[in-house]
Design a protein around this motif. Structure first.
Motif, mmCIF file in Angstrom:
data_model
loop_
_atom_site.group_PDB
_atom_site.id
_atom_site.type_symbol
_atom_site.label_atom_id
_atom_site.label_comp_id
_atom_site.label_asym_id
_atom_site.label_seq_id
_atom_site.Cartn_x
_atom_site.Cartn_y
_atom_site.Cartn_z
ATOM 1 N N HIS A 111 0.846 -1.156 0.000
ATOM 2 C CA HIS A 111 0.000 0.000 0.000
ATOM 3 C C HIS A 111 0.887 1.213 0.000
ATOM 4 C CE1 HIS A 111 -3.784 -2.008 1.613
ATOM 5 N NE2 HIS A 111 -3.040 -2.854 0.967
ATOM 6 N N GLY A 112 1.857 1.208 -0.785
ATOM 7 C CA GLY A 112 2.746 2.351 -0.859
ATOM 8 C C GLY A 112 1.865 3.533 -1.151
ATOM 9 N N HIS A 113 2.155 4.604 -0.549
ATOM 10 C CA HIS A 113 1.257 5.725 -0.756
ATOM 11 C C HIS A 113 1.626 6.504 -1.985
ATOM 12 C CE1 HIS A 113 -1.100 5.502 2.949
ATOM 13 N NE2 HIS A 113 -0.353 4.452 2.903
ATOM 14 N N MET A 114 0.880 7.509 -2.251
ATOM 15 C CA MET A 114 1.103 8.321 -3.424
ATOM 16 C C MET A 114 2.361 9.099 -3.205
ATOM 17 S SD MET A 114 -2.216 10.146 -4.429
ATOM 18 C CE MET A 114 -1.146 10.825 -5.568
ATOM 19 N N ASP A 115 3.429 8.482 -3.336
ATOM 20 C CA ASP A 115 4.616 9.192 -2.947
ATOM 21 C C ASP A 115 5.726 8.353 -3.447
ATOM 22 O OD1 ASP A 115 4.594 7.905 0.422
ATOM 23 O OD2 ASP A 115 4.767 6.972 -1.472
ATOM 24 N N LEU A 175 3.444 11.639 -22.351
ATOM 25 C CA LEU A 175 2.801 12.635 -21.492
ATOM 26 C C LEU A 175 3.513 12.616 -20.151
ATOM 27 C CD1 LEU A 175 -0.878 11.667 -22.217
ATOM 28 C CD2 LEU A 175 0.192 13.815 -22.850
ATOM 29 N N ARG A 176 3.730 13.811 -19.592
ATOM 30 C CA ARG A 176 4.386 13.824 -18.279
ATOM 31 C C ARG A 176 3.352 13.566 -17.193
ATOM 32 N NH1 ARG A 176 9.376 14.955 -17.710
ATOM 33 N NH2 ARG A 176 9.325 15.713 -15.583
ATOM 34 N N LEU A 177 3.497 12.446 -16.538
ATOM 35 C CA LEU A 177 2.516 12.064 -15.519
ATOM 36 C C LEU A 177 3.226 11.699 -14.228
ATOM 37 C CD1 LEU A 177 0.159 9.723 -17.537
ATOM 38 C CD2 LEU A 177 -0.264 12.064 -16.848
ATOM 39 N N ASP A 178 2.443 11.682 -13.174
ATOM 40 C CA ASP A 178 3.004 11.268 -11.888
ATOM 41 C C ASP A 178 3.531 9.849 -11.960
ATOM 42 O OD1 ASP A 178 2.374 13.630 -10.827
ATOM 43 O OD2 ASP A 178 0.860 12.910 -9.419
ATOM 44 N N ARG A 179 4.672 9.693 -11.353
ATOM 45 C CA ARG A 179 5.249 8.358 -11.306
ATOM 46 C C ARG A 179 5.428 7.989 -9.838
ATOM 47 N NH1 ARG A 179 9.849 5.451 -14.584
ATOM 48 N NH2 ARG A 179 8.621 6.208 -16.303
ATOM 49 N N LEU A 180 4.801 6.922 -9.441
ATOM 50 C CA LEU A 180 4.866 6.512 -8.040
ATOM 51 C C LEU A 180 5.839 5.356 -7.885
ATOM 52 C CD1 LEU A 180 1.061 6.243 -7.247
ATOM 53 C CD2 LEU A 180 2.483 8.258 -7.122
ATOM 54 N N HIS A 181 6.590 5.414 -6.814
ATOM 55 C CA HIS A 181 7.441 4.274 -6.487
ATOM 56 C C HIS A 181 6.709 3.463 -5.435
ATOM 57 C CE1 HIS A 181 11.163 5.718 -8.464
ATOM 58 N NE2 HIS A 181 10.459 6.832 -8.438
ATOM 59 N N LEU A 192 8.157 -1.259 -7.806
ATOM 60 C CA LEU A 192 7.485 -0.860 -9.041
ATOM 61 C C LEU A 192 7.538 0.649 -9.214
ATOM 62 C CD1 LEU A 192 4.144 -2.874 -9.028
ATOM 63 C CD2 LEU A 192 6.347 -3.537 -9.978
ATOM 64 N N GLU A 193 7.582 1.063 -10.460
ATOM 65 C CA GLU A 193 7.296 2.453 -10.778
ATOM 66 C C GLU A 193 5.976 2.446 -11.516
ATOM 67 O OE1 GLU A 193 10.497 4.441 -12.795
ATOM 68 O OE2 GLU A 193 11.920 3.782 -11.268
ATOM 69 N N LEU A 194 4.992 3.066 -10.901
ATOM 70 C CA LEU A 194 3.641 3.033 -11.457
ATOM 71 C C LEU A 194 3.258 4.394 -12.015
ATOM 72 C CD1 LEU A 194 1.458 1.255 -8.763
ATOM 73 C CD2 LEU A 194 2.127 0.336 -10.953
ATOM 74 N N GLN A 195 2.616 4.371 -13.166
ATOM 75 C CA GLN A 195 1.944 5.582 -13.639
ATOM 76 C C GLN A 195 0.487 5.205 -13.781
ATOM 77 O OE1 GLN A 195 4.276 6.809 -17.047
ATOM 78 N NE2 GLN A 195 5.047 8.528 -15.870
ATOM 79 N N GLY A 196 -0.341 5.818 -12.944
ATOM 80 C CA GLY A 196 -1.720 5.347 -12.878
ATOM 81 C C GLY A 196 -1.657 3.916 -12.391
#
Lengths: 449, 280
Positions: free
Chosen positions: A173-177, A213-219, A237-241
């Motif tokens: 549950h890694g947070h949006m960060d 597209l430049r989007l948030d990338r979450l680790h 993981l590196e997640l986008q969406g």
């Protein structure tokens, strides 16, 4: 017995159990799962919905990150936890956990049933009460200690349940960060692309996605405490969406193997010259594939079929005869083979042309079904297992690198660009067994099992 | 009444713990959420779900009487049911947790996939009755049930009933692979309200199939309310059975089916119905 105690007793008659397995603890996991099935206790998908946390095998920190503690922090009161380090004590440990849970103190004084189940000794420790669990206790930099037990601003009634129950980033549950980045070795400041922090949690960074597209990338660290997940596996993981951009397999902490890798045991024993029958090996192989199958179906969301696979696995390991097994396993295999929805949903996911994991998720599933039927035919074999080649459930046991290593090596490439649900399916369809990676692979004398 | 129905369905469905015990369990459980969560949004999202279900139920006839038989009841139902999109998305987004957020995303994708054929399906029923009033739709079926002469629309409606309650084969937004998804970070009362709301939504969606396609309270011998109950129970029973037969449908696959196959089918069905209505 006052009303409150009685209510709790009824409410928690069948507590939801979060089962967290450490590598090397397959025996313990199986024992706990079978026991849960017998008692009809549901399994929780995550800490927030759990009452009782059962650690199968002592959880080891990953990169100095005490994830087990964070999982525990995420569990709402009343709660209890037990560690099962020996399969034969599974039932006893569950009883103990349940008793701790029902103790009147649990929900109010915040009693924490924490015991190490080596057969004896239960050390209860106090924890802060009323859900504050240490109040403003900062997650950052890992948690050194639970020092601020005093963090409970008293019994402010249920307002006390302030929602900032700091269970930042429990595994998976890694947070949006930077998800897990905020703990362990990669903590704070170690990372260059910080974009500032909100509430002490680092923000996401940006990167171009597949359409530039430049989007948030979450680790986000995935594992080790997820339902139907290979024990001990941690993916960064590196997640986008919900699309995986990059995946990396974390090095596995050396498991505290209480014996040889469970699923490879018959072959490993044969390697040391012990007499092992073909039937014994076939039984283990069949059970191993049913276990993998149960997890894959669990991830695919076919709860009914997954349950059947697990039941069959348990009765195989319980030593049921062939006459009893065939009518349970054959219809399941037939149903799965024929299911067009399963084919529609799984075909083409995680496809790779060649290599040790050729095919897609569906073809790997079919390969398991073939192996299950094949092994089922051999289950009564009395002849001795030939010394070579020794082919365990996941591949050859007698080679230099364990077969699960090549499965792990194949993961990052397969996961790249996969949608989250597909990534889960791909991992489940490879189902690497991290027990195999333990340095000491050979059985030392006769172990339980 | 609705709550009772949801309760009864949950009882039939419960695998191990009964719903009574589960409700108690969640009531004694502490309410706790992640750090840096957006609390007002969590509360809003979780409570919006049962509220949407109850509001949608306002136009649901029990026998032949509903709380309010609005002149455009069919539209009202669809609008209220779409509130669930906001509810699930907010609940998934608010806890500041990746897996929960993924659950939220999934429901939006699910909405995009199921809504188009779904709207065409209910429009077809309204077209057959030449009215948007639910009472009029029921009256139009005093002879032949719509399910009989618009089977495609009926089938699509059943699929989307599952999808809008994100339940059964469409439970991906709260799936086990994302450790509970949108509901994954909820505990205690929050969880109870959210999951209870989901049951209500499922029951309401299933119950609405009765006035739309199964003739509402029409039937021999028994009074109207009894037929409503029987038919709703049959629809729910079918949905419960269907869930055991199939794995979870991923939206990336379903969206293709929904747009390439189901939408054209629904349009064709609507066309056939329109021609019949014009010719009669």
């Amino acid at each position: 017995m006052d009303l409150r105690t009685r209510l709790t007793r009824v409410a928690l008659a069948q507590p939801a159990v979060l089962l967290v397995t450490s590598p090397g603890a397959t025996r313990e996991r199986l024992a706990v799962e079978a026991e849960l099935e017998r008692r009809d206790w549901p399994q929780a998908a995550g800490p927030a919905s759990a009452d009782l946390v059962v650690f199968a095998g002592t959880p080891l920190p990953v990169r100095e990150d005490d994830w087990a503690e964070r999982v525990w922090q995420g569990v709402p009161a009343p709660r209890a936890r037990v560690t099962v380090t020996d399969a034969v004590h599974a039932a006893h440990a569950l009883d103990h956990g349940h008793a701790t849970l029902l103790k009147p103190g649990t929900q109010h004084a915040g009693h924490q049933g924490h015991m190490n189940h080596q057969g004896h000794g239960a050390d209860h420790e106090h924890e802060s009460g009323h859900g504050e669990h240490g109040g403003a206790h900062e997650e950052h930099g890992g948690h050194e200690e639970q020092a601020d037990h005093g963090g409970h601003e008293g019994h402010g009634g249920h307002e006390g349940h302030r929602p900032n129950g700091e269970h930042a980033a429990h595994q998976g549950h890694g947070h949006m960060d930077h998800g897990g980045m905020d703990h362990g070795a990669m903590g704070h400041g170690g990372h260059q692309h910080h974009m500032g922090a909100v509430a002490g949690l680092p923000m996401a960074e940006r990167a171009a996605d597949r359409d530039e597209l430049r989007l948030d990338r979450l680790h986000v660290p995935l594992g080790p405490a997820l339902p139907d997940w290979p024990a001990g596996l941690v993916l960064r993981l590196e997640l986008q969406g919900d699309v995986v951009q990059r995946a990396e397999v974390d090095p596995v902490p050396t498991p505290s193997a209480s014996g040889p890798a469970f699923w490879n045991e018959p072959w490993l024993r044969a390697m040391t010259g012990e007499p092992v029958t073909v039937g014994e090996a076939a039984r283990r192989q069949c059970a191993a594939h049913l276990d993998s199958l149960g997890r894959l179906l669990g991830v695919a969301g076919w709860i009914d079929a997954a349950g059947r696979a697990r039941d069959a696995r348990d009765s195989l390991l319980g030593g049921a005869g062939r006459d009893e097994l065939v009518p349970r396993i054959r219809p399941l295999v037939r149903r799965l083979r024929r299911s067009w929805t399963l084919r529609w949903l799984l075909a083409g996911v995680g496809a790779q042309a060649r290599g040790p994991v050729g095919g897609d998720v569906h073809s790997r599933l079919i390969a398991w079904l073939d192996a299950i039927e094949h092994a089922l035919d051999a289950i009564d074999g009395r002849e001795r297992l030939p010394a070579r080649p020794l082919r365990g459930p996941r591949g050859r046991v007698d080679t230099e690198t364990p077969p699960s290593q090549s499965l792990l090596d194949a993961l990052p490439e397969l996961l790249e660009g996969a949608e989250f649900a597909c990534a889960r399916l791909i991992v489940a369809s490879l189902d690497p067994d991290l027990d195999e990676l333990a340095p000491q692979q050979l059985p030392v004398g006769r172990n339980h099992g | 009444m609705l709550v009772l129905a949801a309760w009864a369905t949950a009882t039939v469905d419960a695998r191990s713990t009964g719903p009574g015990r589960e409700v108690l369990r969640l009531l004694v459980q502490q309410r706790r959420i992640t750090r840096a969560a957006d609390i007002p949004l969590v509360r809003l999202g979780t409570t919006l779900l049962p509220v949407a279900a109850v509001l949608a139920a306002a136009v649901l006839p029990f026998g032949f009487r509903s709380v309010s038989d609005l002149p455009d009841g069919v539209v009202w139902f669809n609008a209220m049911e779409a509130l669930a999109w906001a509810a699930v998305w907010l609940t998934g987004w608010a806890p500041n947790s990746t897996l929960s957020l993924i659950g939220g995303y999934r429901f939006l994708a699910q909405g995009l996939a199921y809504e188009l054929p779904h709207m065409l399906a209910i429009t077809t029923a309204a077209l057959g009755a030449e009215s948007l009033q639910v009472g009029a739709v029921v009256d139009a079926q005093s002879g032949l049930w719509f399910a009989v002469w618009m089977p495609v629309a009926f089938g699509i409606y059943l699929l989307s009933a599952l999808a809008m309650a994100f339940w059964g084969p469409f439970d991906q937004p709260a799936g086990a692979d994302v450790a509970g998804g949108a509901a994954g970070e909820l505990s205690g009362v929050d969880r109870l309200v959210f999951l209870g709301g989901r049951w209500l939504l499922l029951v309401v969606a299933a119950a609405f199939a009765v006035p739309l396609f199964l003739g509402g309270g029409h039937g021999p011998l028994l009074p109207g309310w009894a037929w409503t109950v029987l038919k709703t129970a049959a629809v729910l029973g079918f949905l419960l059975w269907a869930r055991r037969r199939v794995p979870t449908v991923r939206m990336e696959r379903y969206v293709e089916l929904a747009w390439v196959v189901l939408t054209p089918l629904a349009v064709a069905q609507a066309l056939v119905v329109a021609v019949v209505v014009l010719a009669r």
